[in-house]
Each structure stands twice: as C-alpha cells, then as structure tokens.
Design a protein around this motif. Structure first.
Motif, PDB file in Angstrom:
ATOM      1  N   ARG A 146       0.824  -1.211   0.000  1.00  0.00           N
ATOM      2  CA  ARG A 146       0.000   0.000   0.000  1.00  0.00           C
ATOM      3  C   ARG A 146       0.856   1.258   0.000  1.00  0.00           C
ATOM      4  NH1 ARG A 146      -5.100  -1.357   4.083  1.00  0.00           N
ATOM      5  NH2 ARG A 146      -6.002  -3.033   2.785  1.00  0.00           N
ATOM      6  N   ASP A 147       2.065   1.152   0.499  1.00  0.00           N
ATOM      7  CA  ASP A 147       2.951   2.311   0.519  1.00  0.00           C
ATOM      8  C   ASP A 147       3.434   2.653  -0.892  1.00  0.00           C
ATOM      9  OD1 ASP A 147       2.741   2.633   3.260  1.00  0.00           O
ATOM     10  OD2 ASP A 147       4.435   1.301   3.667  1.00  0.00           O
ATOM     11  N   THR A 148       3.907   1.647  -1.609  1.00  0.00           N
ATOM     12  CA  THR A 148       4.445   1.886  -2.959  1.00  0.00           C
ATOM     13  C   THR A 148       3.379   1.791  -4.040  1.00  0.00           C
ATOM     14  OG1 THR A 148       4.942  -0.453  -3.352  1.00  0.00           O
ATOM     15  CG2 THR A 148       6.631   0.873  -2.226  1.00  0.00           C
ATOM     16  N   ARG A 149       2.274   1.137  -3.718  1.00  0.00           N
ATOM     17  CA  ARG A 149       1.188   0.893  -4.663  1.00  0.00           C
ATOM     18  C   ARG A 149       1.639   0.052  -5.858  1.00  0.00           C
ATOM     19  NH1 ARG A 149      -2.187   6.727  -4.556  1.00  0.00           N
ATOM     20  NH2 ARG A 149      -2.472   6.726  -2.285  1.00  0.00           N
ATOM     21  N   GLU A 150       2.651  -0.751  -5.668  1.00  0.00           N
ATOM     22  CA  GLU A 150       3.107  -1.647  -6.732  1.00  0.00           C
ATOM     23  C   GLU A 150       1.972  -2.593  -7.105  1.00  0.00           C
ATOM     24  OE1 GLU A 150       6.393  -5.193  -7.568  1.00  0.00           O
ATOM     25  OE2 GLU A 150       6.435  -4.062  -5.673  1.00  0.00           O
ATOM     26  N   PRO A 151       1.620  -2.672  -8.385  1.00  0.00           N
ATOM     27  CA  PRO A 151       0.469  -3.485  -8.787  1.00  0.00           C
ATOM     28  C   PRO A 151       0.697  -4.980  -8.578  1.00  0.00           C
ATOM     29  CG  PRO A 151       1.622  -2.639 -10.710  1.00  0.00           C
ATOM     30  CD  PRO A 151       2.225  -1.959  -9.527  1.00  0.00           C
ATOM     31  N   GLY A 182      -6.823  -2.665 -16.544  1.00  0.00           N
ATOM     32  CA  GLY A 182      -5.890  -1.624 -16.163  1.00  0.00           C
ATOM     33  C   GLY A 182      -4.555  -1.866 -16.843  1.00  0.00           C
ATOM     34  N   PRO A 183      -3.684  -0.877 -16.875  1.00  0.00           N
ATOM     35  CA  PRO A 183      -2.402  -1.018 -17.573  1.00  0.00           C
ATOM     36  C   PRO A 183      -1.535  -2.133 -17.009  1.00  0.00           C
ATOM     37  CG  PRO A 183      -2.480   1.018 -16.288  1.00  0.00           C
ATOM     38  CD  PRO A 183      -3.858   0.477 -16.326  1.00  0.00           C
ATOM     39  N   TYR A 184      -1.770  -2.536 -15.751  1.00  0.00           N
ATOM     40  CA  TYR A 184      -1.001  -3.619 -15.139  1.00  0.00           C
ATOM     41  C   TYR A 184      -1.842  -4.880 -14.926  1.00  0.00           C
ATOM     42  CZ  TYR A 184       1.885   0.463 -14.193  1.00  0.00           C
ATOM     43  OH  TYR A 184       2.620   1.617 -14.327  1.00  0.00           O
ATOM     44  N   ARG A 185      -3.064  -4.881 -15.412  1.00  0.00           N
ATOM     45  CA  ARG A 185      -3.967  -6.029 -15.259  1.00  0.00           C
ATOM     46  C   ARG A 185      -4.112  -6.423 -13.789  1.00  0.00           C
ATOM     47  NH1 ARG A 185      -6.625  -6.624 -20.144  1.00  0.00           N
ATOM     48  NH2 ARG A 185      -5.161  -6.543 -21.862  1.00  0.00           N
ATOM     49  N   ASN A 186      -4.138  -5.452 -12.927  1.00  0.00           N
ATOM     50  CA  ASN A 186      -4.225  -5.734 -11.490  1.00  0.00           C
ATOM     51  C   ASN A 186      -5.523  -5.236 -10.866  1.00  0.00           C
ATOM     52  OD1 ASN A 186      -3.321  -2.914 -11.782  1.00  0.00           O
ATOM     53  ND2 ASN A 186      -3.151  -2.960  -9.567  1.00  0.00           N
ATOM     54  N   VAL A 187      -6.435  -4.720 -11.682  1.00  0.00           N
ATOM     55  CA  VAL A 187      -7.692  -4.179 -11.160  1.00  0.00           C
ATOM     56  C   VAL A 187      -8.824  -5.159 -11.448  1.00  0.00           C
ATOM     57  CG1 VAL A 187      -9.317  -2.261 -11.198  1.00  0.00           C
ATOM     58  CG2 VAL A 187      -6.866  -1.830 -11.526  1.00  0.00           C
ATOM     59  N   LEU A 188      -9.431  -5.684 -10.395  1.00  0.00           N
ATOM     60  CA  LEU A 188     -10.595  -6.541 -10.561  1.00  0.00           C
ATOM     61  C   LEU A 188     -11.765  -5.664 -10.978  1.00  0.00           C
ATOM     62  CD1 LEU A 188     -10.254  -8.788  -7.365  1.00  0.00           C
ATOM     63  CD2 LEU A 188      -9.354  -9.202  -9.668  1.00  0.00           C
ATOM     64  N   LYS A 189     -12.397  -6.028 -12.100  1.00  0.00           N
ATOM     65  CA  LYS A 189     -13.472  -5.198 -12.666  1.00  0.00           C
ATOM     66  C   LYS A 189     -14.829  -5.849 -12.401  1.00  0.00           C
ATOM     67  CE  LYS A 189     -13.003  -3.400 -16.737  1.00  0.00           C
ATOM     68  NZ  LYS A 189     -12.749  -3.178 -18.180  1.00  0.00           N
ATOM     69  N   PHE A 190     -15.710  -5.095 -11.786  1.00  0.00           N
ATOM     70  CA  PHE A 190     -17.088  -5.560 -11.608  1.00  0.00           C
ATOM     71  C   PHE A 190     -17.985  -4.768 -12.542  1.00  0.00           C
ATOM     72  CE2 PHE A 190     -21.311  -5.092  -9.803  1.00  0.00           C
ATOM     73  CZ  PHE A 190     -21.688  -6.413  -9.690  1.00  0.00           C
TER      74      PHE A 190
END
Length: 481
Positions: free
Chosen positions: A381-386, A409-417
């Motif tokens: 959470r500090d660095t927000r590294e995906p 997302g650009p890093y494919r790390n966002v779960l989309k609902f």
C-alpha cells in the motif's frame, strides 16, 4: 458437417482453432468455458454448471430477458429490412432516446457497434471542425476499427500496435490513485486542474502543429484503464480548453451508459450539469446483446456533416428489429427501476469491498460508482506496486468456484465488476464471500512460506519471522492451498 448436439467441448475448441482467426481471444484461454445458455446473471456450461456473471456489461438488463426476447421475436416475424425505408420504430425510438439527454443532444445516427459509433463520431467531428488532431487519454480503448485503433493507446501501444500517429495527442488519464499525479501529494481539486492542464498543453501543441483541435475523446469513466473515476471538476475544465482550441468533446458511454452508474442515465452527468458533450457514443448495453449502437450529437454538427453533399446511410443501423429491441431495453430499465437498483447494489458492494480492504492488505483501492466498480490490488500500500499475478490467480480461483470476473488496467491488477444490472444482494454475497475466502487462502499460503527458507536446494523450517519474503507467485500459492 458435425451435429452440434453431439459436439463435445474439445471438438468445439478444435473447430474454433481451425476456422476462427487466432487473434480472436477467449476468456480463460487455458481452460475456456463453453456456455450454452444463460438467464439473468447466470451462465450455464455444457455440463449444466451455473456461473455467476460479473463480466457481462453487454447483457445489461440480464441474459435473455423475456420482455426483450418477446419484443425481438414479434418484430422479426413481421418485418426486418433496410433502414432506408421509412419505419415508425426508428423515429419513435430516436425520440425516446434523445429525450433522455440534455436538450442540445437531439440528433441520432444508428449503427451496429461501439467501434462503428466512434468511427462515425470522428468523421462528424472532422467535418464540423475542419481539424484533424485528436486528444485521447492514455490507456483508452474506443474500438477495433482502424481509425479508432489509431486513437486507442490500449491498442497502439501494445503488441501488434504501430504507435500513435502524429495527429494524436495522448494525455495522462486522470487516475488519482496511480496516475502521473496522485492523492498522495495533491488534493482532488488540485488533481483536477493538473490533469486538465495536460489537456490544455495538448491543445496548444495541436494548434501549433495542425492548426487546431478536432476532438477530445474520453469515456465518461475509463474502463480499460482500470475503472477510473476522474476528480471532480476535471471534465468541466477539459471541455473549456478543448472548445477554446476549436475542438468538440466526446463522451464514450459504450461501457458506462444506460444507468450503470445508478445516479444518472449517462455517466457524463455525474460530472455536473455544466459538463455536456457535443457527441455521445453508445453501444454494448443498448441492445442487451443485440448488435446495435448510436451516435448522439447536436443539430449544428449533424448539419455540417450533411452539408458536404456526401450521402450517409447504414444498412442495418436502426432497422425495425434493432429499434424494437433497444426500445424494450429502455422499458426494462424504467419498469424494473434498474437505476435505483444499480445504486443500491453498487453502494452495498462498494461497502463490502471496503470491508475486505480493511481485512486484506492486497486491496489498495476501491473505486467506481453504481455497478461499475474496480478493486485495485497491490503488493504494498505504501508503494502501490500493482499485484498483477495475484489478480490473475484470484480470477482463476473464482472461475473454479463458478464466479466469472475479469482484471484490467495497464497492469492487469484491477478486478473489474460490471455485471448485468439485475445482480441481486444474494449474488453480491456470493461474490464477496468467495473473494474473501480466496484472499484468506493466499495470506495463509504466504504465512506458510515465511516459515521456510531454501538452503543448498533443500527446504528447511525456520522461526525467523522477521525475515522478509517476497509475495509467492500464483503457482506457489496454488500448490500450497
């Protein structure tokens, strides 16, 4: 010919590989699903297994909604023909649809897909402004036709893409969590101005380079960029800069329109009454899976387009069946109060996702509105590294538990609902409980890994709990759980 009633999954896959272009990708490519029927928010495979659908923003009012199906079949049995014949369905639907927009947006062009709508919108803008340069947001996707790939960084900056043309100006997306400017260092008000100033600079470059701006393209909330909600005041400032440079402003509502945000029919309306685009493009949810879409614009822009003398027609756009289906979708949205439902479900899910955030450090950010939500996964959470691999693993495990979700997302790390709007509270609880359990499994696996070190190729146990260990890969997690 093979009898489709006897076609096994592996036979279907083999025929697809033989006859369908390899660039046409499937969900879950390692173990794709063969879906044979669907209803509401549920999809069923060839074995009769039920999957909870959190992916399909296409079947907006639910798979195979009986009112939509009935309207389609009745009209199909009477007439479906070229849109160059006069028919009441087209004009009555256009009247109803434009009544849902601000007064100046009162002219329709009906087409067949979001890509085609965005392509036509570009033609309208170039004809009206006399300019060519386009301003687009980083990570944006607006369609798969050649003209729109040229303005979609989500495509031209990835494998197979040719990079941006000289007349395209890419500005940072106003992502306050992991964008160029973030809420770590700035207030939301400052962020709106900083990101809008990037557009202002692009307008100046376009004016110097090409004589002026043609159009600013943006989804009202960005989907492929990771469910991005812009800071308040951003679009208001952007529209002012673009219009001062001679351009027009487009709101792409293909993903987020028709009440998905709950509070309004169109997501651009969430930015305030002063944010009224010159062109709006519609698609996916408009026909609940039927191929129909539209461009909504002003009389001034449509008159400019018509003044060229070049006839425009679309053989299938707005045909009697498409217009009937689209009208039936509006019936369901209104009669089943789906905007109110989207607000209720969205608020509940956002609350539950934030509850999971308190429990699981893997969740860095929860964002969105209504039934357009994103859960940004991070290694820190500090660095927000995906946490890209973790997102892929979670979706794989959810599928194994009969829940279909995607990551972007650009890093494919966002779960989309982005489920059908008829998603229920029970469906929410199923999704949240399974997501909670999977994240707990991952944490337990990571704790187990903290008790092991590799010495000369063998595994030894240790009690050195203070030792820093990197997050396990999805493959490691899969073995351990």
């Amino acid at each position: 010919m093979v009898d489709k009633e006897k076609l096994k999954k592996e036979d279907t896959l083999a025929l697809r590989r033989k006859h369908i272009g390899p660039s046409c990708k499937l969900f879950f490519k390692e173990d794709p699903l063969k879906i044979v029927r669907a209803s509401g928010c549920y999809m069923y495979d060839e074995e009769g297994r039920r999957y909870l659908d959190c992916i399909n923003n296409v079947c907006h009012v639910g798979h195979c909604h009986p009112h939509v199906v009935s309207a389609a079949t009745k009209q199909m049995a009477i007439l479906n023909t070229n849109s160059r014949f006069l028919h009441d369905n087209l004009v009555l639907y256009a009247q109803r649809l434009t009544s849902l927009f601000p007064e100046k947006l009162n002219v329709c062009y009906f087409v067949n897909s979001g890509s085609e709508a965005n392509d036509l919108a570009l033609r309208l803008a170039r004809t009206h402004t006399g300019n060519k340069d386009v301003i687009t947001l980083d990570h944006a996707y607006h369609g798969h036709v050649s003209s729109i790939i040229d303005i979609s960084p989500y495509k031209f900056n990835h494998p197979g893409g040719n990079g941006k043309p000289d007349w395209v100006h890419v500005v940072p997306v106003a992502d306050v969590y992991r964008g160029k400017y973030t809420d770590k260092d700035h207030t939301l008000e400052d962020l709106a101005t900083k990101y809008a100033d990037e557009v202002k600079q692009a307008c100046e470059a376009a004016t110097k380079q090409g004589g002026g701006v043609c159009i600013f393209y943006a989804e009202s909330m960005q989907s492929c960029g990771g469910q991005i909600v812009y800071p308040p005041g951003y679009l208001q400032q952007v529209f002012k800069h673009v219009r001062a440079a001679g351009g027009v402003c487009l709101a792409d509502e293909v993903q987020v329109g028709f009440g998905r945000v709950g509070s309004h029919m169109w997501a651009f309306q969430t930015h305030g009454p002063d944010v009224v685009p010159d062109i709006v493009t519609l698609g996916k949810p408009m026909g609940n899976g039927h191929p129909v879409s539209a461009v909504i614009t002003t009389r001034e822009i449509s008159d400019s387009f018509g003044a060229t003398g070049m006839e425009y027609f679309n053989t299938f756009g707005g045909n009697p069946v498409s217009a009937t289906i689209s009208n039936a979708v509006l019936d369901v949205i209104e009669n089943e109060k789906l905007l109110e439902h989207a607000t209720m479900i969205g608020n509940y899910l956002k609350q539950e996702f934030n509850r999971l955030k308190e429990k699981h450090m893997l969740i860095g950010d929860v964002r969105g509105q209504g039934m357009f939500l994103g859960v940004d996964l991070v290694k820190s959470r500090d660095t927000r590294e995906p946490a890209t691999a973790e997102a892929a693993f979670i979706n794989k495990r959810l599928k194994e538990q009969y829940v279909l979700l995607s990551a972007d997302g650009p890093y494919r790390n966002v779960l989309k609902f982005k489920s059908p709007l008829v998603f229920s509270l029970d469906d929410c609880k199923e999704l949240v409980d399974k997501l909670d359990n999977i994240m707990t499994e991952m944490e337990q696996a990571e704790k187990a890994a903290l008790g092991k070190v590799i010495v000369n190729g063998s595994v030894e146990h240790t009690n050195h709990q203070s030792q820093k260990v990197s997050n396990p890969s999805p493959n490691e997690i899969q073995v351990k759980v």
